[in-house]
Design a protein around this motif. Structure first.
Motif, PDB file in Angstrom:
ATOM      1  N   VAL A 178      24.058  42.251  32.552  1.00 20.39           N
ATOM      2  CA  VAL A 178      25.166  42.977  33.524  1.00 20.39           C
ATOM      3  C   VAL A 178      25.143  42.053  34.942  1.00 20.39           C
ATOM      4  CG1 VAL A 178      25.866  44.606  35.380  1.00 20.39           C
ATOM      5  CG2 VAL A 178      24.920  45.234  32.933  1.00 20.39           C
ATOM      6  N   ASP A 179      23.919  41.537  35.319  1.00 22.18           N
ATOM      7  CA  ASP A 179      24.405  40.477  36.595  1.00 22.18           C
ATOM      8  C   ASP A 179      25.475  39.056  36.088  1.00 22.18           C
ATOM      9  OD1 ASP A 179      23.832  41.841  38.808  1.00 22.18           O
ATOM     10  OD2 ASP A 179      21.906  42.228  38.327  1.00 22.18           O
ATOM     11  N   GLU A 180      24.497  39.140  35.082  1.00 17.66           N
ATOM     12  CA  GLU A 180      24.759  37.670  34.462  1.00 17.66           C
ATOM     13  C   GLU A 180      26.773  37.363  34.528  1.00 17.66           C
ATOM     14  OE1 GLU A 180      24.553  33.041  33.293  1.00 17.66           O
ATOM     15  OE2 GLU A 180      24.126  34.879  34.802  1.00 17.66           O
ATOM     16  N   ALA A 181      26.883  38.812  33.497  1.00 18.13           N
ATOM     17  CA  ALA A 181      28.519  38.976  33.443  1.00 18.13           C
ATOM     18  C   ALA A 181      29.012  38.548  34.827  1.00 18.13           C
ATOM     19  CB  ALA A 181      28.717  40.116  32.777  1.00 18.13           C
ATOM     20  N   LEU A 182      28.707  39.616  35.888  1.00 19.77           N
ATOM     21  CA  LEU A 182      29.422  39.947  36.768  1.00 19.77           C
ATOM     22  C   LEU A 182      29.141  37.873  37.358  1.00 19.77           C
ATOM     23  CD1 LEU A 182      28.001  43.410  38.425  1.00 19.77           C
ATOM     24  CD2 LEU A 182      30.587  43.031  37.333  1.00 19.77           C
ATOM     25  N   ARG A 183      28.503  37.508  37.152  1.00 18.44           N
ATOM     26  CA  ARG A 183      28.496  36.281  38.024  1.00 18.44           C
ATOM     27  C   ARG A 183      29.315  35.374  37.041  1.00 18.44           C
ATOM     28  NH1 ARG A 183      27.038  31.017  37.481  1.00 18.44           N
ATOM     29  NH2 ARG A 183      26.288  31.842  35.438  1.00 18.44           N
ATOM     30  N   TYR A 184      29.313  35.102  36.170  1.00 16.13           N
ATOM     31  CA  TYR A 184      29.920  34.540  35.764  1.00 16.13           C
ATOM     32  C   TYR A 184      31.676  34.262  34.813  1.00 16.13           C
ATOM     33  CZ  TYR A 184      30.774  30.781  32.030  1.00 16.13           C
ATOM     34  OH  TYR A 184      31.070  29.799  30.831  1.00 16.13           O
ATOM     35  N   GLU A 185      31.625  35.511  34.673  1.00 17.66           N
ATOM     36  CA  GLU A 185      33.085  35.698  34.348  1.00 17.66           C
ATOM     37  C   GLU A 185      33.773  37.326  34.961  1.00 17.66           C
ATOM     38  OE1 GLU A 185      36.010  34.637  34.420  1.00 17.66           O
ATOM     39  OE2 GLU A 185      36.039  34.090  32.166  1.00 17.66           O
ATOM     40  N   SER A 186      33.302  37.068  36.616  1.00 18.32           N
ATOM     41  CA  SER A 186      33.337  38.372  37.324  1.00 18.32           C
ATOM     42  C   SER A 186      35.264  39.055  37.303  1.00 18.32           C
ATOM     43  CB  SER A 186      33.540  38.177  39.219  1.00 18.32           C
ATOM     44  OG  SER A 186      33.877  39.642  40.098  1.00 18.32           O
ATOM     45  N   SER A 187      34.381  40.587  37.592  1.00 21.38           N
ATOM     46  CA  SER A 187      35.969  40.839  37.687  1.00 21.38           C
ATOM     47  C   SER A 187      36.391  41.325  38.564  1.00 21.38           C
ATOM     48  CB  SER A 187      35.391  42.539  37.193  1.00 21.38           C
ATOM     49  OG  SER A 187      34.657  43.027  37.261  1.00 21.38           O
ATOM     50  N   LEU A 188      35.761  40.746  39.692  1.00 23.77           N
ATOM     51  CA  LEU A 188      36.469  40.279  40.882  1.00 23.77           C
ATOM     52  C   LEU A 188      36.256  38.988  41.225  1.00 23.77           C
ATOM     53  CD1 LEU A 188      37.663  42.039  43.782  1.00 23.77           C
ATOM     54  CD2 LEU A 188      36.294  42.553  44.431  1.00 23.77           C
ATOM     55  N   ILE A 189      37.076  38.622  41.332  1.00 22.61           N
ATOM     56  CA  ILE A 189      36.736  36.968  41.567  1.00 22.61           C
ATOM     57  C   ILE A 189      37.828  36.463  43.259  1.00 22.61           C
ATOM     58  CG2 ILE A 189      37.455  36.055  38.884  1.00 22.61           C
ATOM     59  CD1 ILE A 189      40.589  34.845  39.523  1.00 22.61           C
ATOM     60  N   ALA A 190      38.048  37.421  43.469  1.00 22.15           N
ATOM     61  CA  ALA A 190      38.583  36.622  44.994  1.00 22.15           C
ATOM     62  C   ALA A 190      38.776  38.125  45.891  1.00 22.15           C
ATOM     63  CB  ALA A 190      39.467  36.083  45.556  1.00 22.15           C
ATOM     64  N   THR A 191      38.429  38.099  47.066  1.00 23.80           N
ATOM     65  CA  THR A 191      38.748  38.987  48.234  1.00 23.80           C
ATOM     66  C   THR A 191      39.010  39.032  49.098  1.00 23.80           C
ATOM     67  OG1 THR A 191      39.118  41.333  48.718  1.00 23.80           O
ATOM     68  CG2 THR A 191      36.894  39.958  48.871  1.00 23.80           C
ATOM     69  N   TYR A 192      40.145  39.656  49.990  1.00 20.42           N
ATOM     70  CA  TYR A 192      40.833  38.832  51.707  1.00 20.42           C
ATOM     71  C   TYR A 192      39.880  39.534  52.419  1.00 20.42           C
ATOM     72  CZ  TYR A 192      44.861  36.657  49.613  1.00 20.42           C
ATOM     73  OH  TYR A 192      46.503  36.206  49.004  1.00 20.42           O
ATOM     74  N   ARG A 193      39.891  38.949  53.407  1.00 18.19           N
ATOM     75  CA  ARG A 193      38.545  39.979  55.108  1.00 18.19           C
ATOM     76  C   ARG A 193      39.758  38.758  56.443  1.00 18.19           C
ATOM     77  NH1 ARG A 193      36.682  42.284  52.148  1.00 18.19           N
ATOM     78  NH2 ARG A 193      34.789  43.176  52.027  1.00 18.19           N
ATOM     79  N   THR A 194      39.835  39.574  57.761  1.00 18.76           N
ATOM     80  CA  THR A 194      40.877  38.940  58.792  1.00 18.76           C
ATOM     81  C   THR A 194      39.891  38.959  59.571  1.00 18.76           C
ATOM     82  OG1 THR A 194      42.625  40.345  57.838  1.00 18.76           O
ATOM     83  CG2 THR A 194      42.723  39.883  59.839  1.00 18.76           C
ATOM     84  N   ALA A 195      39.996  37.509  60.378  1.00 17.50           N
ATOM     85  CA  ALA A 195      39.172  37.226  61.707  1.00 17.50           C
ATOM     86  C   ALA A 195      39.773  38.370  62.849  1.00 17.50           C
ATOM     87  CB  ALA A 195      38.927  36.125  62.399  1.00 17.50           C
ATOM     88  N   LEU A 196      38.526  39.034  63.231  1.00 14.44           N
ATOM     89  CA  LEU A 196      38.490  40.491  64.359  1.00 14.44           C
ATOM     90  C   LEU A 196      38.900  39.523  65.722  1.00 14.44           C
ATOM     91  CD1 LEU A 196      36.056  42.410  62.821  1.00 14.44           C
ATOM     92  CD2 LEU A 196      39.158  42.458  61.981  1.00 14.44           C
ATOM     93  N   ARG A 197      38.179  38.652  65.368  1.00 13.95           N
ATOM     94  CA  ARG A 197      38.705  37.869  66.958  1.00 13.95           C
ATOM     95  C   ARG A 197      37.838  35.793  66.203  1.00 13.95           C
ATOM     96  NH1 ARG A 197      32.410  35.632  67.429  1.00 13.95           N
ATOM     97  NH2 ARG A 197      31.066  37.634  66.082  1.00 13.95           N
TER      98      ARG A 197
END
Length: 410
Positions: A287-306
């Motif tokens: 499970v962990d290696e599949a999530l590391r090697y071929e993740s089902s979430l490959i990117a996400t956004y954040r906003t600088a709060l300051r």
């Protein structure tokens, strides 16, 4: 030797669908704090991705409306779109204090004890699904197994009859409406479909919670209804929003994890043989290696709060940062031989695929449990399983990586 200049990075580049990792590696090694032509920063090294995800003081979701308008323009009516209005109310997309309250109530209902108690039931569901197709000797494992398992588990937890004739409509609606999570401008047709399908989901779950309020059961839907006290309990709209999010995320990303893992095994058959030899011992590591090697979430956004910095680069308040989880998960600074799929990897659990900080995935323990059982039972019951590695049918979109079909033989 002079390095060639990097081409501009864009999540909409069609070449990323087949293989995003070549572009990820170039960014990570040559331009780890990349300024996108779309007006946001892109970070790709493990330490930088993790620092952005974990730093709740400097980074968060920010202004939802402005985040969406980044892709459509300043005059776009974000909250006039039913799909985006629903998304704005999902606690994953919010910052404290609202995020804190709703997440706390959800985790209070989806307890580790409730998840652990599901193990026997998940095993029963898994074996029944394999029983249904084992004699066929071939088929599409996304449709027959990877989607069916988490859907049936979520139905079981929420108290939904898996034979409910409305369920196929609900699943189709999630697939078509969750496109609003994609950080890009949707076409008019895509947005219209997302808006209409969110309405379908809202109606289904409104009915479910009305039923649980009238006749409580021992299930997660009832636990959500009863979460909190009189003053901080989830409102009816919040219940519906949470349920859609849990149901959708509970099967979409888990299905991708299972499908992606099976694809990895056929590309690294020696690892499948290892698992077949010791399924009960090695399945958790898969499970962990599949999530590391071929993740089902490959990117996400954040906003600088300051105003802040990443690797010495000033980031102004309000600027968006795209964290490339898939790039961080293959950073050779942390993972030896990172482009090899190795189910015995000692530090695979340090992957970033469940996010981090206050937005760490609330369903991580359930996903791990489902994945462990799925890989264990498949290796035990279908030891000769192989999949078509030449033409995986990758889903459209960038942030979530998974397949719509995966042909297999066993």
């Amino acid at each position: 030797m002079t390095e060639l200049p990097l081409p501009p990075f864009s999540p909409g580049d069609p070449s990323l669908k087949a293989d995003p990792y070549r572009a990820f590696a170039q960014l990570r090694e040559q331009d780890p704090i990349h300024r996108s032509a779309h007006g946001y920063w892109v970070v790709s090294r493990y330490d930088d991705v993790r620092s952005v995800l974990m730093n709740r003081e400097a980074f968060g979701q920010g202004d939802f409306v402005e985040n969406i308008r980044l892709f459509y323009g300043p005059d776009f009516d974000v909250m006039g779109q039913r799909g985006y209005k629903w998304l704005s109310e999902v606690f994953l997309m919010q910052d404290p204090p609202h995020h804190t309250r709703v997440r706390g109530l959800v985790t209070g209902a989806l307890t580790a004890r409730r998840v652990r108690a599901m193990e026997l039931r998940i095993r029963e569901i898994t074996d029944r699904l394999i029983d249904d197709f084992a004699a066929d000797r071939e088929g599409d494992l996304i449709a027959r197994f990877a989607y069916e398992l988490p859907v049936r588990v979520m139905c079981d937890m929420l108290g939904i009859d898996p034979e409910d004739t409305r369920l196929k409509t609900v699943i189709d609606a999630i697939v078509q409406s969750f496109i609003v999570f994609e950080a890009r401008a949707l076409t008019d047709a895509e947005l219209a479909t997302a808006n209409s399908q969110i309405a379908v989901l809202q109606q289904f779950f409104e009915t479910l919670f009305d039923e649980r309020k009238a006749a409580p059961r021992d299930d997660l839907a009832t636990a959500l209804v009863q979460a909190g006290g009189a003053e901080d309990a989830l409102s009816h709209d919040e219940l519906v929003t949470v349920a859609i999010g849990l149901f959708g995320a509970g099967f979409e990303t888990t299905a991708h994890m299972i499908g992606n893992g099976l694809l990895c095994f056929s590309r690294f058959p020696d690892q499948w043989r290892r698992l077949v030899g010791e399924p009960e011992t090695l399945a958790a590591g898969v499970v962990d290696e599949a999530l590391r090697y071929e993740s089902s979430l490959i990117a996400t956004y954040r906003t600088a709060l300051r105003a802040t910095e990443v690797r010495g680069q000033p980031i102004a308040q309000g600027e968006k940062v795209l964290t490339l989880i898939g790039a961080g998960n293959r950073d050779p600074r942390l993972f030896d031989d990172p482009d090899r799929f190795d189910i015995g990897r000692g530090n695979a659990a340090r992957h970033l695929s469940f996010g981090g900080g206050i937005h760490f995935c609330v369903g991580a323990e359930l996903a791990r449990l489902e994945g462990r059982i799925a890989f264990e039972r498949l290796a035990t019951r279908l030891p000769g399983l192989t999949v078509d590695v030449d033409a995986p049918a990758w889903r459209e979109g960038f942030l979530f990586r998974g397949m719509s079909a995966l042909r297999a033989q066993w």
